[in-house]
Design an enzyme around this catalytic site. Structure first.
Site, PDB file in Angstrom:
ATOM      1  N   ALA A 137      17.032   3.150  23.113  1.00 30.30           N
ATOM      2  CA  ALA A 137      17.441   1.984  23.883  1.00 30.30           C
ATOM      3  C   ALA A 137      18.004   0.959  22.917  1.00 30.30           C
ATOM      4  O   ALA A 137      17.687   0.982  21.729  1.00 30.30           O
ATOM      5  CB  ALA A 137      16.243   1.385  24.638  1.00 30.30           C
ATOM      6  N   SER A 138      18.871   0.087  23.413  1.00 25.08           N
ATOM      7  CA  SER A 138      19.492  -0.918  22.550  1.00 25.08           C
ATOM      8  C   SER A 138      19.996  -2.062  23.416  1.00 25.08           C
ATOM      9  O   SER A 138      20.133  -1.927  24.632  1.00 25.08           O
ATOM     10  CB  SER A 138      20.667  -0.326  21.758  1.00 25.08           C
ATOM     11  OG  SER A 138      20.254   0.739  20.946  1.00 25.08           O
ATOM     12  N   ASN A 139      20.303  -3.175  22.757  1.00 22.06           N
ATOM     13  CA  ASN A 139      20.931  -4.324  23.416  1.00 22.06           C
ATOM     14  C   ASN A 139      22.225  -4.673  22.702  1.00 22.06           C
ATOM     15  O   ASN A 139      22.311  -4.568  21.471  1.00 22.06           O
ATOM     16  CB  ASN A 139      20.032  -5.566  23.368  1.00 22.06           C
ATOM     17  CG  ASN A 139      18.658  -5.357  23.968  1.00 22.06           C
ATOM     18  OD1 ASN A 139      18.505  -4.730  25.001  1.00 22.06           O
ATOM     19  ND2 ASN A 139      17.643  -5.877  23.295  1.00 22.06           N
ATOM     20  N   ASN A 173      21.473  -0.479  28.088  1.00 23.67           N
ATOM     21  CA  ASN A 173      21.301   0.900  28.537  1.00 23.67           C
ATOM     22  C   ASN A 173      21.271   1.043  30.050  1.00 23.67           C
ATOM     23  O   ASN A 173      20.900   2.086  30.574  1.00 23.67           O
ATOM     24  CB  ASN A 173      20.040   1.540  27.937  1.00 23.67           C
ATOM     25  CG  ASN A 173      19.964   1.343  26.449  1.00 23.67           C
ATOM     26  OD1 ASN A 173      19.112   0.596  25.970  1.00 23.67           O
ATOM     27  ND2 ASN A 173      20.834   1.976  25.703  1.00 23.67           N
TER      28      ASN A 173
END
Length: 797
Positions: free
Chosen positions: A263-265, A508
């Site tokens: 997951a990432s932003n 995501n």
């Protein structure tokens, strides 16, 4: 003057005879000294493996001298006369500071970890050898543009210069393992292969669905996968028990050489929403924690004002996330469905059925060397769709069939390296489109902002076109009915540029708008982080770099607010007795801030974990076959009782039971009073050496820890390890890198990594950035470092 009188001689006592040690005593003392000498020799060798802080050395292959200045945190500024010289210098620096990390990456991708650690790594080695990552990387190298190949060769030359000069002193781990092998250009491509593998896991979801489909009624399957309406092909009947055995032999986090669910932003605002008058961009990729962290900060300056600043990854000669003089970029994982499982019918002992008739398997014999044991021979079979994964367990998918997996990241002519190279050179969002089209794997969302005022979100990676089906369950491979027919054209993917609101964000969440003609997939991360980012961005007319950095550390959970708010099922529970009642009252008065110093986050997460396990067991899901996610928990806790099938008909009773059991468990580990509990006492970010963590003395000595806020659903993501007991809350997954760029400042990027620049546990840069990362500090990667610096000069051979 008369002479002094002579004194009579002083009487002497006969000297005592000297006693000599006998041979047994001498041998004993020698034996006692040997451990001391060995310890001193080992300490000296470890000390000698530390790289020099400054100096001048000759580097083969340079066209002109390169100046490297290291700031107080060990972050290099590289001033080179050409892109090739900069890549050579970066390879040398990566090897200098992270050679063992690079060694583990290439060995893990090549299926050679068992050579180092023995039988515990065999599961991972068998898996990666079956997929053939190393073979495919070597084949891809020849298809890359000549200038990208040249940069990979220069980088390898820099790495090898360090290896040649230092040998087994290249890093302390090599004192026991021997000098590392030379680095080859294709080894850098293995990094992309690993990312493509661990950031795209849809094929495992297909196996999970196939395992549970015969066990659960359709309505419960839809609760686990809300958009899954496909009954699957009736010709494909798979044995749930066999699929369970296959799942048991597949590598899973936190095993050696694995990563957790990713997951990432990333977000950006246009010039009109920026206090500086130029676009802003933020990026914080979420991957598994380790020491050292995956990322290595650097700045590169080239002639004519060209520059790169941000995060590199040891093993790769390109800037992965960061900026150049006029463009900034970051990545999040798209989670497109780019993998399918095919059931292949056998047509004899060495062939399988195809629409054109029987075809022989392609067979590769792999020999895996195992430390401390005999080598293991692996027979890898491949079909026209991809490698046979059911061979890992020795299973047949059904009588007379096997399972093969098609993965976009395994397709030939992977040009991701050329795409990243082009992105490093791109000067605008428009120019970045051409680079993005070349990034064939993995499937990513590329967030962009340029100095001309534009922002964009472009999808990268190959997305397959299917003849039929949606890729949610295994499909027949023998008749071609579900074959891939090619790739979705890059221009057809759902890109976004310069939206009217001047803001773009991704965490995501689903990127394709409703009704978009391109099918990307059915499984998406819950959008709670995205909602919080959008809420904060929309709340202010103008933004600055400090505000972006603060948002990266935000620990407010909209998910917690929804499940404890005025309409929640929690508020319909009767008051609980004792400590459970005190915990319930704390949750009802909570604002949803998952702060390290608060008790409510621990109560909330423990309650949901217990509730998920109880509900899945009640609903007939075998233990370990599936994990409760946000969507499922919402369904179970729906105030309208829609999740009753998972609660024995009464979700209020099950929620109360889960709360009581969770509180009782926490009392045993954290004390009797819920008000005295603290999330940060259990939710500790842990960074461990990939190998030393298994050793009783070195593991604790090299471990880095920091109490952190946040959880799975907050912008400051903090993914717990899972499992049972107090250790299950250890934070093992989150933003090991945070980067913010204000394009009004042409000279700098703001960034921080979670550990330090060095991979040497005795280096002052092993852990010196941990406190800054924990507390939200950032470093300015300008041309000139602030504070004291040391200098290295790389000269022509």
């Amino acid at each position: 003057m008369p002479p002094a009188p002579r004194l009579p001689p002083r009487p002497t006592t006969p000297a005592a005879p000297r006693r000599r040690l006998g041979w047994p005593a001498r041998i004993g003392l020698g034996l006692l000294a040997l451990p001391l000498l060995a310890a001193a020799s080992l300490a000296g060798a470890v000390w000698w493996s530390l790289p020099a802080a400054e100096g001048s050395l000759r580097l083969p292959g340079l066209a002109a001298p390169v100046a490297v200045s290291l700031d107080a945190q060990g972050i290099p500024r590289i001033a080179a006369g050409s892109e090739r010289d900069a890549a050579l210098a970066l390879g040398w620096l990566h090897a200098r500071d992270r050679m063992f990390q690079m060694e583990l990456m290439r060995r893990g991708a090549a299926g050679r970890l068992a050579e180092l650690v023995g039988e515990p790594a065999l599961r991972t080695d068998r898996f990666t050898r079956t997929l053939g990552l190393a073979r495919r990387a070597a084949a891809d190298l020849a298809t890359l543009p000549a200038e990208t190949q040249d940069l990979l060769e220069a980088y390898a030359a820099g790495v090898n210069a360090w290896i040649a000069a230092r040998g087994r002193f290249a890093a302390p781990e090599f004192l026991a393992l021997g000098a590392p092998e030379p680095w080859r250009p294709e080894h850098s491509l293995l990094w992309g292969k690993v990312m493509g593998l661990w950031l795209s896991g849809n094929w495992r979801s297909e196996l999970d669905r196939a395992r549970l489909a015969p066990l659960l009624p359709p309505e419960r399957m839809r609760d686990l996968w809300p958009e899954d309406a496909s009954p699957g092909d009736p010709r494909v009947a798979l044995d749930p028990a066999a699929l369970g055995r296959l799942a048991a032999v597949l590598p899973r986090f936190p095993g050696l050489g694995t990563l957790p669910a990713s997951a990432s932003n990333a977000w950006a605002v246009a010039a009109g929403r920026s206090a500086s008058g130029a676009p802003l961009l933020a990026s914080d990729p979420h991957l598994g924690f380790q020491a050292p962290i995956l990322w290595y900060l650097a700045r590169i300056d080239l002639p004519d004002g060209r520059m790169l600043a941000g995060a590199t990854s040891p093993g790769v000669p390109f800037l992965v996330i960061g900026r150049n003089a006029s463009l900034a970029w970051g990545f999040t994982t798209t989670h497109s469905d780019t993998q399918d499982v095919f059931v292949e019918r056998l047509a004899g002992p060495g062939s399988y059925e195809t629409p054109e008739g029987p075809r022989p398997f392609a067979v590769i014999e792999e020999t895996i060397a195992v430390r401390g044991a005999a080598p293991v021979t692996l027979r890898v079979r491949e079909t026209r769709h991809g490698p046979v994964i059911s061979d890992l367990e020795g299973m047949a998918a059904a009588e007379g069939s096997v399972l093969a997996v098609a993965m976009a990241n395994l397709a030939p002519a992977d040009t991701a390296a050329a795409g990243l190279h082009a992105l490093n050179r791109a000067g605008s969002v428009a120019a970045a489109r051409g680079a993005a089209a070349l990034i064939t794997s993995p499937s990513q969302n590329l967030m962009l902002a340029d100095a001309a005022g534009h922002i964009g979100l472009l999808l990268t990676g190959r997305t397959p076109r299917r003849r039929a089906g949606d890729g949610t369950l295994p499909v027949p491979g023998w008749d071609g009915s579900h074959d891939w027919t090619g790739w979705v054209p890059f221009e057809a993917l759902p890109h976004a540029e310069d939206p009217p609101g001047g803001m773009l964000a991704n965490a995501n969440n689903r990127v394709a708008p409703a009704g978009h003609p391109v099918f990307l997939g059915r499984d998406w991360f819950a959008d709670w982080r995205f909602r919080r980012i959008a809420e904060v961005l929309a709340a202010q007319p103008k933004h600055d770099a400090a505000g972006f950095a603060a948002l990266q550390r935000d620990t407010v959970s909209p998910f917690a607010q929804a499940l404890t708010g005025p309409e929640s099922l929690l508020r319909r529970l009767p008051p609980q007795p004792g400590a459970a009642g005190a915990a319930q009252a704390l949750l009802l008065g909570w604002d949803g801030d998952v702060a390290a110093e608060r008790p409510e986050p621990l109560i909330f997460n423990a309650w949901l974990r217990r509730l998920g396990r109880l509900a899945l067991a009640e609903g007939g899901v075998p233990a370990g076959a599936w994990s409760a996610n946000a969507g499922f928990l919402q369904r179970v806790l729906a105030p309208d009782g829609g999740g009753a099938a998972w609660c024995g008909g009464d979700c209020r009773a099950l929620a109360a039971r889960a709360l009581a059991e969770a509180v009782a468990e926490l009392q045993a580990s954290d004390g009797p009073d819920p008000a005295g509990w603290r999330w940060g006492r259990r939710h500790v970010a842990r960074f461990e050496h990939p190998l030393f963590r298994f050793l009783p003395v070195l593991g604790p000595l090299t471990r880095l820890e920091a109490a952190t806020g946040g959880d799975e659903w907050t912008v400051r993501r903090g993914g717990p390890r899972g499992g049972e007991g107090p250790e299950s809350w250890v934070d093992v997954h989150g933003a090991g890198l945070r980067l913010v760029v204000d394009l009004a400042d042409p000279e700098a990027a703001l960034a921080v990594i979670a550990t330090g620049q060095s991979g040497h546990p005795l280096s002052p840069h092993w852990s010196d950035l941990l406190g800054r990362w924990r507390d939200g500090g950032m470093l300015r990667l300008g041309r000139q470092a602030t504070g004291p610096t040391t200098r290295l000069e790389l000269r022509l051979q």
